[in-house]
Design a protein around this motif. Structure first.
Motif, PDB file in Angstrom:
ATOM      1  N   MET B   1       0.848  -1.191   0.000  1.00  0.00           N
ATOM      2  CA  MET B   1       0.000   0.000   0.000  1.00  0.00           C
ATOM      3  C   MET B   1       0.884   1.241   0.000  1.00  0.00           C
ATOM      4  SD  MET B   1      -3.135  -1.441   2.202  1.00  0.00           S
ATOM      5  CE  MET B   1      -3.832   0.111   2.645  1.00  0.00           C
ATOM      6  N   SER B   2       0.770   2.111   1.020  1.00  0.00           N
ATOM      7  CA  SER B   2       1.588   3.325   0.947  1.00  0.00           C
ATOM      8  C   SER B   2       3.075   2.981   1.012  1.00  0.00           C
ATOM      9  CB  SER B   2       1.232   4.277   2.090  1.00  0.00           C
ATOM     10  OG  SER B   2       2.107   5.379   2.058  1.00  0.00           O
ATOM     11  N   THR B   3       3.855   3.658   0.146  1.00  0.00           N
ATOM     12  CA  THR B   3       5.304   3.385   0.116  1.00  0.00           C
ATOM     13  C   THR B   3       6.059   4.354   1.010  1.00  0.00           C
ATOM     14  OG1 THR B   3       5.392   4.809  -1.827  1.00  0.00           O
ATOM     15  CG2 THR B   3       5.297   2.437  -2.216  1.00  0.00           C
ATOM     16  N   ARG B   4       5.319   5.103   1.821  1.00  0.00           N
ATOM     17  CA  ARG B   4       5.960   6.106   2.674  1.00  0.00           C
ATOM     18  C   ARG B   4       5.716   5.824   4.155  1.00  0.00           C
ATOM     19  NH1 ARG B   4       4.866  10.948  -1.524  1.00  0.00           N
ATOM     20  NH2 ARG B   4       2.757  10.138  -1.661  1.00  0.00           N
ATOM     21  N   PRO B  58      11.141   5.290  -1.118  1.00  0.00           N
ATOM     22  CA  PRO B  58       9.801   4.705  -1.229  1.00  0.00           C
ATOM     23  C   PRO B  58       9.891   3.188  -1.267  1.00  0.00           C
ATOM     24  CG  PRO B  58      10.241   6.215  -3.061  1.00  0.00           C
ATOM     25  CD  PRO B  58      11.510   6.076  -2.299  1.00  0.00           C
ATOM     26  N   GLU B  60       7.674  -0.718   0.208  1.00  0.00           N
ATOM     27  CA  GLU B  60       6.590  -1.348   0.958  1.00  0.00           C
ATOM     28  C   GLU B  60       7.070  -1.575   2.389  1.00  0.00           C
ATOM     29  OE1 GLU B  60       3.499  -2.117  -0.058  1.00  0.00           O
ATOM     30  OE2 GLU B  60       3.856  -1.304  -2.047  1.00  0.00           O
TER      31      GLU B  60
END
Lengths: 355, 380
Positions: B1-4, B58, B60
């Motif tokens: 999902m978010s890579t941050r 960035p 996972e």
């Protein structure tokens, strides 16, 4: 007004994702299917109407290349078309379509995932059946993929890509399939709260854009030409789809809304949020006179739970089901017999302040 | 999902770890100079430039197993030693605390305020050491640069990613039970009262408008809770009042930290099963961060006269008992490769890396990022 029925136990708990519950009622077989997403797995439960039989199935997000890392699922939703029902699963890697009982995968569409992860996540989210033969799925880039679905078989094709949104799609909704004629039959919503209203066809036509106020619209529904939108601020807003006129604004929840659902035959609206509340409302819309009424009917508090999915189990809104983050069960509520009669009385009795 | 998500996860868990270690060091009456050395060493390692560069890329989220390995190494970055049981307990406390903070955040972007609370405390731990202080300040800048431009929707994605990571964890923490923020079944209390988040109105009002935009009717409904107006906005800058108390230090010498293992829900076992699908690259998951961490040890662990052991339990017997009685499904399955900088370990890793590159020949994959960093580490 609504009382709790026996909960359905799940194999895993529900993940905190928007619209994380889908329900399909199969009248000829007296069965109802429920799907709830847990990370990279879709939990499916099939329940018989007499409450005696439950069967479970789990679907994983399949990758063509097994060695790569798991792909998280963003949403699983049933798409009921006149000729067939499909279960559509959207994840970080792509879109899978199954027969509604989850037995066979009939279609796989891979998203363009970059070699190395980029700052913007890539995923598919927002699923809806549209008209007689389309399934629309949103993408994190803001694109909406339109798939043409034949009445049977696996010859599903990508028919069009709608590129109006600049932010990740959150939810998609439609109304009017089969014989009904509608001016607008599709609404798409994104992370910025912007919404687009469309008419389906060989080429989808953009009818209107409703700008967002920089606040995510996480769940959207379309009913009688009216867009029902739930926001991260806890507000619900009702817009006339084609003109964008704001009909009503409700300070509905104290936290981010995760799910909205409408029972089209009775006008009951369900809203669910991170604030632990599921609320039932009654909508009354007369398109001819442009009049919209919304009244609050019922609160259901699921203690210590951030709700992530709430859906009516039937078109009249006689029963509804709820899922919550970290909860391994589907909570069910059934309307009391006199509930339907109460609908007509209640909203008139609400305290009213003439402005 | 978010890579941050990884930087926020790492910094907040690291912050909680420091709160707990600080409390234990004082409770065990470790001499002030040694205690300070431990805190400084760990913070220096946490904010190492190369490490942070890798962290902020960035990517996972790591698996629970992989992240636990990173923290194992971080905890051993100094002269302090922790036994397996104490390390398990430390990690349980860290993760449950951050899970609580993420769940209770009124708005997704408040997770950034929680992170700043942790950063503020870390800055206070090293306020007398200018070299480490400047590393911390630089990290503030990176956080501000990366996160303040994000939209509400993107923050919610980060939050949802974190919640998947914490899914099904219901370990009971005595400080939470005592403060009544956690129930005896391990689930957190979500109050239906208190201030609403900034930007949200107190639920209760329905407004109907005419086509020309005039308000026609106003109706009130009962919201079933007891809400009050939002508090003022916290500061998203390097300094300032964060307003929220989430992420501040809740431990003190008089409030010992305990976890209860018994009666933990079955669902955590099921969750582990789902994630334990055989992964041929499992060893490679001994990720970049863990390898970087392993190469960054500040103090040679061999010297026994300065080293000491910290116990997260009240007595040694309790610690031993905890190790034996820990339910299987709650073991973190940490890949046990020594957290030392000796040549053999690194050679082992290089060999493992080599086994999983496409051609199977380590020399031909010299252009891959992993090998470059590995080579860099060997020179450290």
């Amino acid at each position: 007004m609504f009382h709790k029925e026996k909960s359905i136990q799940l194999k895993n708990s529900a993940s905190a994702l928007y619209n994380n519950l889908s329900v399909l009622r199969i009248a000829p077989r007296r069965l109802t299917y429920f799907t709830v997403v847990h990370a990279n797995v879709v939990n499916m439960v099939s329940t018989s109407w007499d409450g005696l039989n439950y069967s479970h199935r789990q679907l994983q997000s399949k990758e063509p290349n097994v060695a790569t890392s798991t792909s998280l699922i963003m949403q699983a939703a049933f798409c009921a078309l006149p000729s067939r029902d499909l279960l559509v699963v959207s994840s970080q890697k792509g879109i899978q379509m199954y027969e509604s009982d989850g037995s066979i995968m009939v279609y796989w569409h891979a998203l363009d995932t970059p070699e190395a992860p980029t700052a913007h996540a890539v995923f598919a989210r927002g699923i809806s059946a549209v008209s007689d033969n389309y399934v629309c799925v949103g993408v994190s880039s803001g694109a909406v993929l339109v798939f043409d679905v034949p009445s049977k078989g696996s010859n599903i094709t990508l028919s069009e890509v709608l590129e109006e949104h600049k932010e990740a799609i959150t939810d998609i909704a439609s109304e009017c399939s089969g014989s009904q004629e509608c001016l607008a039959n599709l609404v798409t919503a994104d992370d910025g709260g912007n919404m687009c209203v469309w008419k389906s066809g060989e080429e989808f036509q953009l009818l209107n854009k409703i700008p967002g106020l920089d606040m995510t619209c996480s769940s959207v529904k379309l009913w009688k030409g009216t867009v029902l939108a739930g926001y991260g601020t806890g507000q619900i807003r009702l817009y006339e789809a084609v003109t964008g006129i704001l009909h009503a604004e409700v300070n509905a929840h104290a936290r981010w809304i995760y799910s909205l659902d409408i029972a089209p035959f009775s006008g009951l609206l369900l809203s669910a949020a991170e604030d632990s509340f599921v609320r039932v409302w009654h909508l009354s819309i007369t398109p001819e006179t442009n009049s919209v009424e919304i009244a609050h009917l019922h609160n259901e508090c699921v203690t210590d739970t951030q709700i992530c999915g709430a859906k009516f189990c039937d078109g009249d809104g006689y029963a509804f089901a709820v899922t919550g983050y970290d909860l391994s069960e589907i909570i069910r509520l059934i309307g009391r017999g006199e509930g339907r009669a109460l609908l007509r009385v209640n909203w008139r009795d609400q305290s009213r302040e003439e402005v | 999902m978010s890579t941050r998500t990884l930087p926020l996860l790492f910094i907040n868990l690291g912050g909680e770890m420091l709160y707990i270690l600080d409390q234990r060091l004082r409770a065990q009456n470790i001499p002030a100079d040694k205690a300070k050395k431990v805190m400084n060493d760990i913070i220096t390692t946490m904010f190492n430039k190369k490490f942070l560069e890798e962290l902020f890329k960035p990517q996972e989220l790591y698996s629970k197993k992989a992240l636990r390995t990173v923290f194992d190494r971080l905890a051993h970055a100094s002269i302090m030693r922790l036994n397996q049981a104490s390390m398990d307990k430390l990690y349980d406390l860290m993760t449950m605390a951050f899970k609580y903070q993420v769940l209770l955040c009124p708005r997704p972007k408040d997770i950034l305020l929680v992170s700043f609370n942790h950063m503020d405390a870390i800055k206070d731990f090293v306020k007398d050491t200018p070299s480490i202080l400047s590393q911390v300040d630089e990290t503030y800048q990176q956080l501000i640069e990366m996160y303040t431009p994000l939209s509400n929707g993107e923050f919610q994605l980060i939050r949802q990613t974190l919640l998947i990571f914490f899914q099904d964890m219901h370990i009971r923490v005595s400080i939470f039970l005592k403060d009544k923020v956690q129930n005896s079944n391990g689930r957190f209390v979500l109050p239906t009262n208190g201030p609403v988040p900034r930007g949200t109105q107190i639920p209760g009002m329905i407004r109907i408008f005419s086509c020309s935009g005039e308000e026609l009717t106003r109706l009130q409904f009962n919201n079933g809770g007891n809400y009050s107006s939002a508090l003022r906005e916290g500061s998203f800058e390097m300094f300032g009042n964060r307003v929220t108390k989430l992420g501040t230090n809740m431990y003190s010498v008089s409030r010992p930290v305990e976890t209860h293992m018994s009666g933990t829900s079955k669902s955590s076992a099921q969750h582990t099963k789902v994630n334990a699908a055989p992964n041929p690259l499992a060893k490679e998951e001994l990720n970049l961060l863990a390898r970087l961490m392993g190469g960054l040890e500040v103090q040679k662990p061999g010297s026994t006269d300065t080293g000491f052991r910290v116990n997260l339990f009240a007595t040694d017997e309790e610690e031993e008992e905890a190790l034996i009685s820990r339910p299987n499904e709650l073991s973190y399955g940490v890949i046990s490769i020594q957290a030392t900088k000796d040549q053999q370990a690194n050679a082992e890793l290089t060999k493992i890396m080599g086994e999983f590159t496409e051609s199977g020949d380590p020399s031909s994959s010299a252009s891959s990022k992993g090998d470059d960093l590995l080579a860099m580490m060997d020179g450290l």
